[in-house]
Enzyme design. Sequence first.
Site, PDB file in Angstrom:
ATOM      1  N   GLU A 212       0.826  -1.215   0.000  1.00  0.00           N
ATOM      2  CA  GLU A 212       0.000   0.000   0.000  1.00  0.00           C
ATOM      3  C   GLU A 212       0.858   1.261   0.000  1.00  0.00           C
ATOM      4  O   GLU A 212       0.549   2.237  -0.693  1.00  0.00           O
ATOM      5  CB  GLU A 212      -0.934  -0.002   1.216  1.00  0.00           C
ATOM      6  CG  GLU A 212      -2.122  -0.946   1.092  1.00  0.00           C
ATOM      7  CD  GLU A 212      -3.116  -0.495   0.030  1.00  0.00           C
ATOM      8  OE1 GLU A 212      -3.050   0.666  -0.422  1.00  0.00           O
ATOM      9  OE2 GLU A 212      -3.971  -1.316  -0.361  1.00  0.00           O
ATOM     10  N   GLU A 215       2.256   1.655  -3.516  1.00  0.00           N
ATOM     11  CA  GLU A 215       1.248   2.059  -4.493  1.00  0.00           C
ATOM     12  C   GLU A 215       0.849   3.522  -4.332  1.00  0.00           C
ATOM     13  O   GLU A 215       0.667   4.242  -5.326  1.00  0.00           O
ATOM     14  CB  GLU A 215       0.007   1.164  -4.364  1.00  0.00           C
ATOM     15  CG  GLU A 215       0.229  -0.265  -4.840  1.00  0.00           C
ATOM     16  CD  GLU A 215      -1.002  -1.143  -4.640  1.00  0.00           C
ATOM     17  OE1 GLU A 215      -0.976  -2.299  -5.089  1.00  0.00           O
ATOM     18  OE2 GLU A 215      -1.993  -0.668  -4.028  1.00  0.00           O
ATOM     19  N   GLU A 216       0.706   3.979  -3.105  1.00  0.00           N
ATOM     20  CA  GLU A 216       0.198   5.344  -2.876  1.00  0.00           C
ATOM     21  C   GLU A 216       1.278   6.416  -2.954  1.00  0.00           C
ATOM     22  O   GLU A 216       0.984   7.555  -3.329  1.00  0.00           O
ATOM     23  CB  GLU A 216      -0.495   5.412  -1.513  1.00  0.00           C
ATOM     24  CG  GLU A 216      -1.784   4.597  -1.448  1.00  0.00           C
ATOM     25  CD  GLU A 216      -2.584   4.860  -0.183  1.00  0.00           C
ATOM     26  OE1 GLU A 216      -2.144   5.687   0.656  1.00  0.00           O
ATOM     27  OE2 GLU A 216      -3.663   4.251  -0.028  1.00  0.00           O
TER      28      GLU A 216
END
Length: 340
Positions: A212, A215-216
Amino acid sequence: MNRFVIRLLYRYMLFNRSSSSSLPVPKLGLGIVQAVNPFLFRFMPVTKNTSWVGEQAVPAEARVPKIDLLDASEDAYGGVIVDMKEPMNSDLFASALRASTTKWREQGKKGIWIKLPIELVNLVEVAVKEGFRYHHAEPSHLMLVKWISMTANTLPANASHRVGIGAFVTNSKGEVLVVQENSGKFKGTGVWKFPTGVVDEGEDICTAAMREVREETGIETEFLEVLAFRQSHNSFFGKSDLFFVCMLKPSSFDIQKQDSEIAAAKWMPLEEYAAQPFIQKHEQFNYIAKACLEKKKGNYAGFSAVPTTTCFSHKQNYLYFNKKDLSGTNICENSHTGKL
């Protein structure tokens, strides 16, 4: 009267009129006259389970179509699992399901699971009419279930929780990685928050946290500890929610935000993050911020991820526990490094 019998009697009477010999006329009782030769007769009993095809008697057992039972495998709890893969006519499936259920009940089976791929949606109504109910659905299939035992129903409920993570990523300067979101409840609030996300099916908590963040924000990280977790209910389509606050160490520092979900991302002093009015106002966020501040000071120990296996499987999984209180033991030598 059977037409075959009438023809035989008619031939008999014609012959009897033209012949000087005298043959006794057979008496018709509960039977059928059958020719032995052109002019001699015998009686063959007719039962309720006999029918005629053309001029031949057919036993009942030969007339009843054979119903194939459904293929099934046994589960570990006294039930059976039917994994439907091939197309089947709805009427044929209904007959096979009834016959199979009867057989399994006689065998003492407890529950029946039917896995129907989305291509066999025509069989759902049939199963429901036979007493099956929905258990859960996936993108590719629907699982139905029925309890057939006279004992108490012990079928497990559908999965009850969704699992999410929040990533506390701090660098050597004492800064924390924070984001503002393009959607959701935090959209437009101006609140800086930790990167968050949902754990995918089959994904470990530690792996999900690293994914996460990458990805962010584009930041590569190494998982260190679970600092805290909380449970809430009725949060997502009636399901409960488990949320794990994970501490990660960055191995890169140049932020490349995900434009579709993230409005802004930056490194912020941890104290500045904790001082935000939103964080101060909301008790749960405030507790998490305090735990992170104490961790920075070295006064707080979280749960590390230790790879292990269970007695039921050789598959690797992770046990999360407080390594600090087990320092010096061999079990702490192989904590998770973020490289799977």
